[in-house]
Scaffold this motif. Structure first.
Motif, mmCIF file in Angstrom:
data_model
loop_
_atom_site.group_PDB
_atom_site.id
_atom_site.type_symbol
_atom_site.label_atom_id
_atom_site.label_comp_id
_atom_site.label_asym_id
_atom_site.label_seq_id
_atom_site.Cartn_x
_atom_site.Cartn_y
_atom_site.Cartn_z
ATOM 1 N N ARG A 123 0.832 -1.207 0.000
ATOM 2 C CA ARG A 123 0.000 0.000 0.000
ATOM 3 C C ARG A 123 0.864 1.253 0.000
ATOM 4 N NH1 ARG A 123 -3.318 2.603 4.415
ATOM 5 N NH2 ARG A 123 -4.854 3.805 3.276
ATOM 6 N N LEU A 124 1.915 1.234 0.803
ATOM 7 C CA LEU A 124 2.832 2.363 0.856
ATOM 8 C C LEU A 124 3.531 2.556 -0.490
ATOM 9 C CD1 LEU A 124 4.245 4.559 2.556
ATOM 10 C CD2 LEU A 124 5.933 2.821 3.184
ATOM 11 N N CYS A 125 3.972 1.455 -1.105
ATOM 12 C CA CYS A 125 4.613 1.538 -2.425
ATOM 13 C C CYS A 125 3.638 2.050 -3.474
ATOM 14 C CB CYS A 125 5.163 0.183 -2.844
ATOM 15 S SG CYS A 125 6.605 -0.309 -1.902
ATOM 16 N N TRP A 128 3.310 5.818 -3.084
ATOM 17 C CA TRP A 128 4.497 6.508 -3.605
ATOM 18 C C TRP A 128 4.582 6.400 -5.117
ATOM 19 C CZ3 TRP A 128 8.306 9.702 -1.842
ATOM 20 C CH2 TRP A 128 8.190 10.060 -0.504
ATOM 21 N N VAL A 189 -4.910 9.007 1.837
ATOM 22 C CA VAL A 189 -4.544 8.148 2.967
ATOM 23 C C VAL A 189 -5.570 8.296 4.087
ATOM 24 C CG1 VAL A 189 -2.819 7.774 4.766
ATOM 25 C CG2 VAL A 189 -2.106 8.093 2.393
#
Length: 192
Positions: A123-125, A128, A189
């Motif tokens: 999810r973070l990738c 970004w 987010v």
């Protein structure tokens, strides 16, 4: 994956980066580093070799594009590490980089930032990855315009990127776009 093969920074460049103060402007460090990289690849400098990199040698031109895409996150990560007083991280080996798929570019960037071997959360990738795309697709901004003007003088691509980054350092025209993208990502987010 070809991009990741070019994320190693020459030790001479890292040595130069170590001369920056811990509180130096990150954009100033990025600009200086890209300008320095131009000295490592003389074949990419049309003024030295007389080659018309931009129109007659697409394979050499594309190689420089891949190098720029590989070096940018490595320089950004090295800048961050310097500012927090930590040593630089070498890029993960190719076998480890393959494990970071399918969001290879942002995962590789995080590995350069903190040196972690397990890949960061997908999810973070993904967030970004969207940030990189949004920042890259800013149309004919002042930095893009300047890059094209500098390149029209047949300057090497690394100096062109350094000039474009110098425009992004200012807040008058370009800085607002990046702030808007970050604000939108914070909203995404918060909503998720």
């Amino acid at each position: 994956k070809a991009v990741m093969a070019h994320s190693m920074l020459h030790e001479d460049l890292l040595e130069q980066m170590r001369t920056f103060r811990y509180d130096a402007s990150p954009m100033g460090m990025l600009i200086s580093s890209f300008a320095s990289i131009s000295t490592f690849y003389p074949e990419a400098n049309p003024a030295i070799h007389g080659a018309d990199l931009y129109t007659h040698n697409p394979s050499l031109r594309n190689k420089q594009i891949v190098r720029i895409l590989g070096k940018a996150p490595a320089i950004a990560a090295a800048t961050f590490r310097l500012r927090i007083g930590r040593p630089f991280h070498a890029p993960p080996p190719p076998s480890a980089a393959a494990a970071l798929d399918p969001l290879l570019y942002p995962a590789h960037f995080f590995a350069l930032l903190d040196g972690s071997s397990p890949p960061p959360a997908r999810r973070l990738c993904a967030i970004w990855d969207k940030l990189f795309i949004a920042l890259a697709s800013n149309g004919m901004s002042s930095s893009t315009s300047l890059l094209r003007h500098v390149a029209s003088a047949r300057t090497d691509p690394y100096s062109c990127v350094a000039a474009a980054a110098a425009v992004e350092k200012g807040d008058w025209l370009s800085g607002a776009g990046a702030k808007a993208v970050l604000s939108q990502l914070e909203d995404i987010v918060a909503a998720a």
